[in-house]
Design an enzyme around this catalytic site. Structure first.
Site, PDB file in Angstrom:
ATOM      1  N   ARG A  88      33.811   3.478  20.510  1.00 22.24           N
ATOM      2  CA  ARG A  88      33.131   4.770  20.531  1.00 22.24           C
ATOM      3  C   ARG A  88      34.120   5.925  20.667  1.00 22.24           C
ATOM      4  O   ARG A  88      33.682   7.085  20.693  1.00 22.24           O
ATOM      5  CB  ARG A  88      32.144   4.818  21.708  1.00 22.24           C
ATOM      6  CG  ARG A  88      30.709   4.445  21.353  1.00 22.24           C
ATOM      7  CD  ARG A  88      29.879   4.515  22.611  1.00 22.24           C
ATOM      8  NE  ARG A  88      28.485   4.784  22.397  1.00 22.24           N
ATOM      9  CZ  ARG A  88      27.544   3.851  22.265  1.00 22.24           C
ATOM     10  NH1 ARG A  88      27.858   2.575  22.278  1.00 22.24           N
ATOM     11  NH2 ARG A  88      26.286   4.205  22.130  1.00 22.24           N
ATOM     12  N   ARG A 127      11.295   3.546  20.774  1.00 17.95           N
ATOM     13  CA  ARG A 127      11.979   2.257  20.962  1.00 17.95           C
ATOM     14  C   ARG A 127      11.554   1.570  22.258  1.00 17.95           C
ATOM     15  O   ARG A 127      11.462   2.188  23.299  1.00 17.95           O
ATOM     16  CB  ARG A 127      13.494   2.522  20.993  1.00 17.95           C
ATOM     17  CG  ARG A 127      14.296   1.340  21.514  1.00 17.95           C
ATOM     18  CD  ARG A 127      15.741   1.395  21.113  1.00 17.95           C
ATOM     19  NE  ARG A 127      16.497   2.502  21.665  1.00 17.95           N
ATOM     20  CZ  ARG A 127      17.787   2.717  21.376  1.00 17.95           C
ATOM     21  NH1 ARG A 127      18.423   1.923  20.540  1.00 17.95           N
ATOM     22  NH2 ARG A 127      18.412   3.732  21.908  1.00 17.95           N
TER      23      ARG A 127
HETATM   24  P1  ADP Z   1      22.696   3.134  21.505  1.00 14.48           P
HETATM   25  O1  ADP Z   1      22.171   1.786  21.086  1.00 14.48           O
HETATM   26  O2  ADP Z   1      21.601   4.112  21.699  1.00 14.48           O
HETATM   27  O3  ADP Z   1      23.785   3.604  20.604  1.00 14.48           O
HETATM   28  P2  ADP Z   1      24.120   1.743  23.615  1.00 14.48           P
HETATM   29  O4  ADP Z   1      23.149   0.748  24.151  1.00 14.48           O
HETATM   30  O5  ADP Z   1      25.138   1.230  22.660  1.00 14.48           O
HETATM   31  O6  ADP Z   1      23.310   2.957  22.973  1.00 14.48           O
HETATM   32  O7  ADP Z   1      24.889   2.456  24.805  1.00 14.48           O
HETATM   33  C1  ADP Z   1      24.191   2.998  25.905  1.00 14.48           C
HETATM   34  C2  ADP Z   1      25.162   3.748  26.790  1.00 14.48           C
HETATM   35  O8  ADP Z   1      26.171   2.840  27.289  1.00 14.48           O
HETATM   36  C3  ADP Z   1      25.949   4.865  26.097  1.00 14.48           C
HETATM   37  O9  ADP Z   1      25.239   6.082  26.063  1.00 14.48           O
HETATM   38  C4  ADP Z   1      27.199   4.939  26.998  1.00 14.48           C
HETATM   39  O10 ADP Z   1      26.922   5.619  28.208  1.00 14.48           O
HETATM   40  C5  ADP Z   1      27.442   3.475  27.349  1.00 14.48           C
HETATM   41  N1  ADP Z   1      28.350   2.803  26.400  1.00 14.48           N
HETATM   42  C6  ADP Z   1      28.037   1.764  25.561  1.00 14.48           C
HETATM   43  N2  ADP Z   1      29.107   1.397  24.832  1.00 14.48           N
HETATM   44  C7  ADP Z   1      30.118   2.220  25.200  1.00 14.48           C
HETATM   45  C8  ADP Z   1      31.475   2.372  24.776  1.00 14.48           C
HETATM   46  N3  ADP Z   1      32.010   1.578  23.811  1.00 14.48           N
HETATM   47  N4  ADP Z   1      32.223   3.328  25.377  1.00 14.48           N
HETATM   48  C9  ADP Z   1      31.702   4.119  26.333  1.00 14.48           C
HETATM   49  N5  ADP Z   1      30.447   4.058  26.758  1.00 14.48           N
HETATM   50  C10 ADP Z   1      29.640   3.118  26.203  1.00 14.48           C
HETATM   51  P1  ADP Z   2      20.820   1.417  17.867  1.00 14.61           P
HETATM   52  O1  ADP Z   2      21.213   0.048  18.361  1.00 14.61           O
HETATM   53  O2  ADP Z   2      21.716   1.907  16.768  1.00 14.61           O
HETATM   54  O3  ADP Z   2      20.698   2.433  18.964  1.00 14.61           O
HETATM   55  P2  ADP Z   2      18.197   0.190  17.340  1.00 14.61           P
HETATM   56  O4  ADP Z   2      18.530  -0.993  16.495  1.00 14.61           O
HETATM   57  O5  ADP Z   2      17.847  -0.047  18.754  1.00 14.61           O
HETATM   58  O6  ADP Z   2      19.379   1.305  17.198  1.00 14.61           O
HETATM   59  O7  ADP Z   2      17.008   0.965  16.601  1.00 14.61           O
HETATM   60  C1  ADP Z   2      16.409   2.120  17.192  1.00 14.61           C
HETATM   61  C2  ADP Z   2      14.879   2.055  16.984  1.00 14.61           C
HETATM   62  O8  ADP Z   2      14.592   2.245  15.602  1.00 14.61           O
HETATM   63  C3  ADP Z   2      14.249   0.720  17.381  1.00 14.61           C
HETATM   64  O9  ADP Z   2      12.988   0.989  17.936  1.00 14.61           O
HETATM   65  C4  ADP Z   2      14.115  -0.032  16.051  1.00 14.61           C
HETATM   66  O10 ADP Z   2      12.990  -0.911  16.060  1.00 14.61           O
HETATM   67  C5  ADP Z   2      13.921   1.109  15.046  1.00 14.61           C
HETATM   68  N1  ADP Z   2      14.574   0.858  13.747  1.00 14.61           N
HETATM   69  C6  ADP Z   2      15.752   0.247  13.513  1.00 14.61           C
HETATM   70  N2  ADP Z   2      16.059   0.227  12.199  1.00 14.61           N
HETATM   71  C7  ADP Z   2      15.025   0.870  11.564  1.00 14.61           C
HETATM   72  C8  ADP Z   2      14.725   1.194  10.177  1.00 14.61           C
HETATM   73  N3  ADP Z   2      15.560   0.868   9.193  1.00 14.61           N
HETATM   74  N4  ADP Z   2      13.587   1.845   9.937  1.00 14.61           N
HETATM   75  C9  ADP Z   2      12.749   2.199  10.939  1.00 14.61           C
HETATM   76  N5  ADP Z   2      12.956   1.935  12.247  1.00 14.61           N
HETATM   77  C10 ADP Z   2      14.081   1.285  12.568  1.00 14.61           C
END
Ligand code: ADP
Ligand code: ADP
Ligand code: ZN
Length: 227
Positions: A88, A127
């Protein structure tokens, strides 16, 4: 085969990583999931990470890199992995390259899921995930087949992430734009970088990722070959 899925919060990284994990038989490493497990366990790392995650900011590079180093040293990672949520920052990307080089491994593909911010907001607002197996759903775009029952494991408890609230989401987008987006040029220069339209339906996104992987020289997964 080692792959990175890049993209802003809500882009579909976790959703696609889980599909690719099953199709290509390689492990998903989601640093967000790992951190949430640390918070739940009340570990030292979890105590530090909790407030940072609730604020929508990034956990410091040294902590996250140490966590990932331990994870990559585990035997199941020697056969390949999909990184979801790491790197990140540019220092995290550099640390990953150094770790892989020391194990005589490399990255096969870095895939950016491109999604507009207004769509991301809707995706995050809807979500939720299974409390037992972690399967991810969306109220409107990807509901469970039977209301209130997880498609994957049959559990009936679901959770919403505490950081999926409008204030924290705004801060997470800021962190993405300021700290994570700058890693794109880092990978573009290495000729392993692919962009995929993450706005499409889930199945079409999977197909586009598989097309990118074919370009990267990855053989079609066995499930697809059998279709
Ligand atoms: P999303 O799926 O919405 O992208 P994540 O589940 O990957 O979110 O991450 C949730 C939170 O965990 C981030 O907002 C950050 O605070 C922390 N986090 C996750 N991965 C990293 C990383 N590689 N470096 C720093 N913070 C991280
Ligand atoms: P990230 O890990 O990047 O934060 P997620 O995989 O958790 O994202 O997806 C975020 C939300 O959007 C979830 O509720 C998921 O079910 C939905 N979602 C993911 N891909 C799609 C898509 N192609 N179209 C519509 N909804 C989606
Ligand atoms: Zn489940």
């Amino acid at each position: 085969m080692n792959i990175i899925l890049l993209g802003p919060p809500g882009a579909g990284k976790g959703t696609q990583a889980k599909i690719l994990q099953e199709r290509y038989h390689i492990g998903q490493i989601a640093t967000g999931d790992m951190l949430r497990a640390e918070v739940k366990a009340g570990s030292e790392l979890g105590k530090v990470a909790k407030a940072i995650m609730e604020a929508g900011e990034l956990v410091p590079d040294d902590l996250i890199i140490t966590m990932l180093r331990h994870r990559l040293a585990q035997p199941d990672c020697q056969h390949g992995f999909i990184l979801d949520g790491f790197p990140r920052t540019v220092p995290q990307a550099e640390a990953l390259d150094a770790m892989l080089a020391s194990q005589k491994q490399d990255l096969r593909a870095v895939i950016l899921l491109k999604v507009d911010e207004d769509v991301l907001v809707d995706r995050i607002a809807g979500r939720f995930s299974c409390a037992k197996c972690g399967a991810s759903y969306h109220d409107v775009m990807h509901p469970t087949i039977k209301a209130g029952i997880c498609d994957k494991c049959g559990a009936t408890e679901f959770v919403h992430r505490p950081d999926d609230n409008p204030t924290t989401v705004k801060q997470r987008f800021t962190a993405y734009n300021n700290q994570t987006a700058p890693i794109v040029p880092y990978y573009q220069g290495k000729h392993i970088y692919y962009e995929v339209d993450g706005m499409a339906d889930m199945n079409d996104v999977t197909a586009a990722i598989e097309a990118a992987l074919r370009k990267a020289g990855v053989a079609a997964p066995s499930a697809a070959a059998a279709d």
